[in-house]
Design an enzyme around this catalytic site. Structure first.
Site, PDB file in Angstrom:
ATOM      1  N   LYS A 175       0.867  -1.170   0.000  1.00 29.77           N
ATOM      2  CA  LYS A 175       0.000   0.000   0.000  1.00 29.77           C
ATOM      3  C   LYS A 175       0.907   1.225   0.000  1.00 29.77           C
ATOM      4  CE  LYS A 175      -3.270   2.707   2.718  1.00 29.77           C
ATOM      5  NZ  LYS A 175      -3.937   2.889   4.031  1.00 29.77           N
ATOM      6  N   GLY A 219      -7.576   9.155   9.850  1.00 30.26           N
ATOM      7  CA  GLY A 219      -7.823   9.228  11.278  1.00 30.26           C
ATOM      8  C   GLY A 219      -8.792  10.299  11.711  1.00 30.26           C
ATOM      9  N   ALA A 229      -9.433   5.790   4.496  1.00 27.13           N
ATOM     10  CA  ALA A 229      -9.129   6.994   5.283  1.00 27.13           C
ATOM     11  C   ALA A 229     -10.378   7.801   5.585  1.00 27.13           C
ATOM     12  CB  ALA A 229      -8.099   7.881   4.602  1.00 27.13           C
ATOM     13  N   GLY A 230     -10.517   8.152   6.867  1.00 29.06           N
ATOM     14  CA  GLY A 230     -11.604   8.996   7.325  1.00 29.06           C
ATOM     15  C   GLY A 230     -12.877   8.259   7.675  1.00 29.06           C
ATOM     16  N   ASN A 235      -9.182   1.820  10.129  1.00 28.30           N
ATOM     17  CA  ASN A 235      -8.239   1.503  11.194  1.00 28.30           C
ATOM     18  C   ASN A 235      -8.599   2.234  12.483  1.00 28.30           C
ATOM     19  OD1 ASN A 235      -4.566   1.483  11.471  1.00 28.30           O
ATOM     20  ND2 ASN A 235      -6.113   0.893  12.916  1.00 28.30           N
ATOM     21  N   THR A 236      -8.453   3.558  12.471  1.00 34.57           N
ATOM     22  CA  THR A 236      -8.680   4.340  13.687  1.00 34.57           C
ATOM     23  C   THR A 236     -10.061   4.101  14.276  1.00 34.57           C
ATOM     24  OG1 THR A 236      -7.158   6.058  12.911  1.00 34.57           O
ATOM     25  CG2 THR A 236      -8.708   6.664  14.657  1.00 34.57           C
TER      26      THR A 236
END
Length: 254
Positions: A97, A158, A184-185, A206-207
């Protein structure tokens, strides 16, 4: 929905998971199991096979079931990203990635350097998934350069703000001949479901999972949301209408 195939591998689960920010390996292990994910991403520095002094992520992941995709987080230009990717490939990790974000505040990807890195890594035979701005033109260039999939951001990494780039992602989905993974986000399972309902092939978070009060429950929630959205798309949802449409006859009392 079309089958999800990336780099010659077919995925049954359209929810991918990052491995940063978990409080412990045990929590991560529980979240991975609850998510039933088949693809995880991790930084090269998290991989220390055979070195007990480090938190070796390979001790947590069953690689017979889960593909490990190394990311180049921390790279500020194409040269640094390619160097990290080569180190990973030499260690037996061919899925990469590409993350190149020189701006530490917003972590937005550098489009010029990312495209350079896609070209170089693809020539080396890597399965390349670039993290990019939601730019349809850049997505097409990455595809032409050999990207196995493209990963447009929904909002900054994040931030948990959800899909703020919807219009551009819809164009990417329309034009792409490789899988589109919204990355993302993504802050809530509903955001992940939204991405799948838009037509994205998969979602990576993830976050939202790792920073939840209960990451294991949140991982399961994401899995179920993505699956529900996939079922809904496959069921053929009714088209939106500008005007109301009665569900029962309107003239029965006339």
């Amino acid at each position: 929905m079309r089958d999800l195939v990336i780099g010659g591998r077919k995925f049954a689960n359209r929810f991918f998971l990052g491995t940063g920010k978990f409080a412990s390996s045990d929590v991560m292990r529980g979240a991975l199991a609850a998510s039933e994910t088949e693809l995880v991403t991790t930084a090269l520095t998290r991989v220390h096979e055979g070195d007990a002094a480090h938190d070796d992520i390979l001790k947590v992941i069953d690689r017979s079931k889960v593909e490990v995709m190394l990311n180049t987080s921390g790279a500020r230009n194409a040269a640094e990203a390619v160097r990290i990717a080569k180190l990973g490939q030499a260690a037996g990790f061919n899925w990469i990635k590409l993350e190149i974000h020189p701006d530490a505040r917003y972590l937005l990807p550098d489009p010029v350097e990312t495209l350079k890195a896609v070209e170089e890594c693809a020539k080396l035979g890597m399965v390349v998934l670039p993290y990019i701005n939601a730019d349809p033109v850049l997505a097409r260039h990455c595809e032409a350069a050999g990207a196995a999939a493209v990963m447009p951001l929904g909002s900054p990494i994040g931030s948990n703000r959800g899909i703020r780039t919807r219009d551009m992602i819809e164009i990417i989905i329309e034009q792409s001949h490789v899988p589109v993974v919204v990355d993302a986000g993504i802050g809530l399972p509903s955001h992940a479901a939204e991405a799948i309902e838009m037509g994205a092939d998969a979602v990576l978070a993830n976050t939202a999972v790792a920073a939840a009060d209960d990451p294991v429950k949140m991982a399961e929630a994401f899995k179920l949301a993505v699956r529900a959205a996939e079922l809904a798309v496959g069921a053929g949802p009714a088209a939106p209408r500008a005007a109301a449409s009665a569900t029962s006859p309107m003239d029965i009392f006339r």
